[in-house]
Design an enzyme around this catalytic site. Structure first.
Site: not given
Length: 459
Positions: A105, A246, A248, A250
């Site tokens: 992440s 960010d 990833d 999400d």
């Protein structure tokens, strides 16, 4: 059977320093074997989708996981670097038994993580993770398929296009981003190709940054956790909006045309008001964590809506949304879950909901995105040497005194970290001076309480 204790899985999968246990190839291999055994039930051919972000260590973990799943008799579909919500989407679309996202992440490149999604595109439950972890600790010989039953690995070349079309479908038909200049910071992460493409195909003039991943630069001074450079670029290019994803993709934070950063609470407020006005908000409520600002709660109350609070972690937000019948939830950090469009947080879909309102209202982002005045809020981390400082009577008395002093004008939130020996002290109030005083006072009491057991042990 599981003993009910999870040592590998945290609130968002397994995470750690790359090439060090548990984030090493050996653990990834065993995870593939164990998860393969767990999901490889029934007579049909079983399938798992594996995606990743742009970290160098993804090249180590992806093939280790693939070997584990193939050895357990599952077919593997590799999609390469794509956002976490794309993996959840493709898991359902391909009718796979399992989805895997290799990402840490917003963490730096040295870290990595593994998140698992079930066939419904939802993160696995605690009970499922516990059972898989228990299998990893035992003899996995039974998980290994006979030579004739080994799985196969293949690559899905049109995976980015499938996700791009799904994201575009979340933007209202008949509206266009034409005439808007948007700066998008992809954090050199998983959204570096798909995010600029979506915005461009919807008509925007796109200025892209953070789109040159080299395996090491993910989240490095960019993205949703470091939006300063984006804010400067938005002002320099006279853009209408800045979008910071960010690693990833999400989560998202926004930057208005003045360079001011807008967090997840304001995004939730905007979407809630818009959807409620259109009759689209289900459950008469928004789900958020205990960290969300009291200003958001008051704003929703004025609209006749409720704020339902959960523990920190988007998985808990998602669980509460399903339990309460809500279709909007998220975190102050920028995880926004829109269950009409996906099963997990999606920074790009959330940004499009905001852009839809900008297009409709034809007002600057600085006006549209300021839905409430946030109360001053301060978070302090107090490190301790073990034990349970929150069980100390002096700490309980100090918390009770602070809550009595604040009354309805603020909140006190004290919670232990789930990953480090830290006590997180958060105070929120209408006066900043009171926030500073109470935070300092509570932190000092906790430090004193945590030092006492250490001194006793030394003596």
């Amino acid at each position: 059977m599981s003993d009910g204790k999870r040592r590998l899985f945290g609130t968002d999968g397994i995470r750690g320093v790359a090439n060090r246990a548990p984030m090493d190839a050996a653990t990834a291999l065993r995870l593939g074997q164990a998860a393969g055994r767990f999901f490889n039930r029934g007579g049909h051919r079983h399938r798992v989708v594996i995606g990743k972000d742009t970290r160098l260590s993804g090249y180590m973990l992806e093939p280790a996981l693939t070997a584990g799943f193939v050895g357990a008799g599952m077919d593997v579909v590799l999609v390469g670097p794509l956002p976490t919500p794309a993996i959840a989407l493709l898991t359902r679309s391909l009718r796979a038994d399992l989805g895997v996202m290799v990402s840490a992440s917003h963490n730096p490149f040295e870290d990595n993580g593994i998140k698992l999604f079930g066939p419904d595109g939802l993160k696995l439950s605690d009970a499922q993770e516990e059972e898989i972890e228990a299998m990893m600790g035992g003899d996995l010989t039974a998980a290994l398929a006979a030579p004739r039953r080994l799985g196969r690995a293949s690559r899905l070349e049109d995976a980015p296009g499938r996700y791009i079309e799904a994201v575009k479908a979340s933007f209202p038909r008949g509206r266009s981003l034409e005439g808007l200049r948007i700066v998008v910071d992809c954090a050199h992460g998983a959204g570096y190709k798909v995010a600029p493409t979506v915005l461009w195909e919807l008509g925007a003039e796109v200025v892209s940054v953070g789109v040159a991943p080299d395996g090491f630069n993910i989240n490095a001074g960019c993205g949703s956790t470091a939006p300063g450079a984006l804010a400067a670029l938005v002002r320099e290019r006279r853009a209408d909006l800045g979008i910071a994803l960010d690693g990833d993709a999400d989560r998202v934070v926004l930057v208005d045309e003045t360079g001011a950063v807008v967090d997840g609470d304001q995004i939730l407020a905007l979407i809630a008001a818009s959807w409620a006005a259109e009759g689209r908000l289900r459950g008469g409520a928004v789900v958020a964590t205990v960290m969300s600002n009291l200003g958001l709660e008051r704003f929703l109350q004025e609209k006749g809506l409720t704020l339902i609070r959960t523990k920190v972690g988007d998985r808990y937000v998602g669980e509460a949304m399903r339990e309460k019948g809500c279709n909007l939830g998220g975190e102050q950090s920028g995880h926004v879950i829109l269950s009409d469009h996906g099963t997990t947080g999606d920074g790009l879909v959330a940004a499009l909901q905001v852009l839809s309102v900008l297009v409709e209202e034809r007002r600057p982002a600085s006006e549209v995105l300021r839905r409430f005045r946030p109360l001053p809020q301060k978070l302090v981390n107090v490190r301790h040497s073990g034990g349970s400082p929150l069980a100390d009577e002096r700490v309980a008395e100090a918390i009770a005194a602070a809550e009595a002093e604040l009354g309805p004008r603020g909140r006190v939130l004290i919670r232990p970290s789930g990953t480090e020996p830290l006590i997180r002290v958060m105070v929120e109030a209408e006066e900043e001076e009171m926030v500073d005083q109470l935070t300092a006072r509570l932190a000092e009491v906790i430090r004193t309480a945590s030092a006492a057991p250490a001194r006793a042990a030394a003596e």
